[in-house]
Design a protein around this motif. Structure first.
Motif: not given
Length: 146
Positions: A103, A108, A110
């Motif tokens: 993570v 985030e 993508r």
């Protein structure tokens, strides 16, 4: 006739050496940018280059699983989005490490992919250049035998 056969044997040996070098030496684009098109430099993968990528990945993914250091590599490209900005990381990594796992801290992931051809992690690269050279050498050798 013996000279032609000897020359052909040398050409075939050279082609085999070149094809073996192609398998063991992988080159990848190594860059960090906010521009997806970063495509330079193309570097030969080494433990040092893979370690640089590992350290950069640890900044994005503090829980990144590192794995043991090998002498086989893959290219990768990863897109991370943090605080309204996308960052692109391209480089070499040990073959046994999955760059796409984990993570992105405070953001985030993508996009992510890994590949095993020269400069496959960006713009058109060197893929096939040694193969073409090997085919050319074999063709020249065949012509010498005629």
């Amino acid at each position: 006739m013996t000279t032609v056969r000897g020359s052909f044997a040398v050409l075939v040996s050279l082609a085999l050496i070149l094809s073996d070098a192609r398998v063991s030496a992988l080159s990848c684009i190594q860059c960090q940018s906010i521009d997806v098109t970063c495509s330079e430099p193309v570097v030969e993968c080494t433990r040092g280059m893979a370690d640089v990528s590992r350290h950069l990945l640890l900044l994005l993914k503090p829980e990144f699983t590192q794995g043991p250091r090998l002498d086989t590599f893959r290219c990768f490209e990863l897109e991370a989005h943090k605080q309204g900005t996308s960052a692109y990381l391209k480089g070499c990594m040990y073959d046994n490490v999955d760059v796409c796992e984990g993570v992105v801290a405070g953001g985030e992931q993508r996009g992510c992919r890994q590949c095993a051809n020269d400069a496959c992690n960006g713009s058109a690269g060197l893929t096939g250049s040694v193969t073409v050279l090997g085919a050319l050498i074999l063709t020249l050798g065949a012509l010498l035998l005629q």
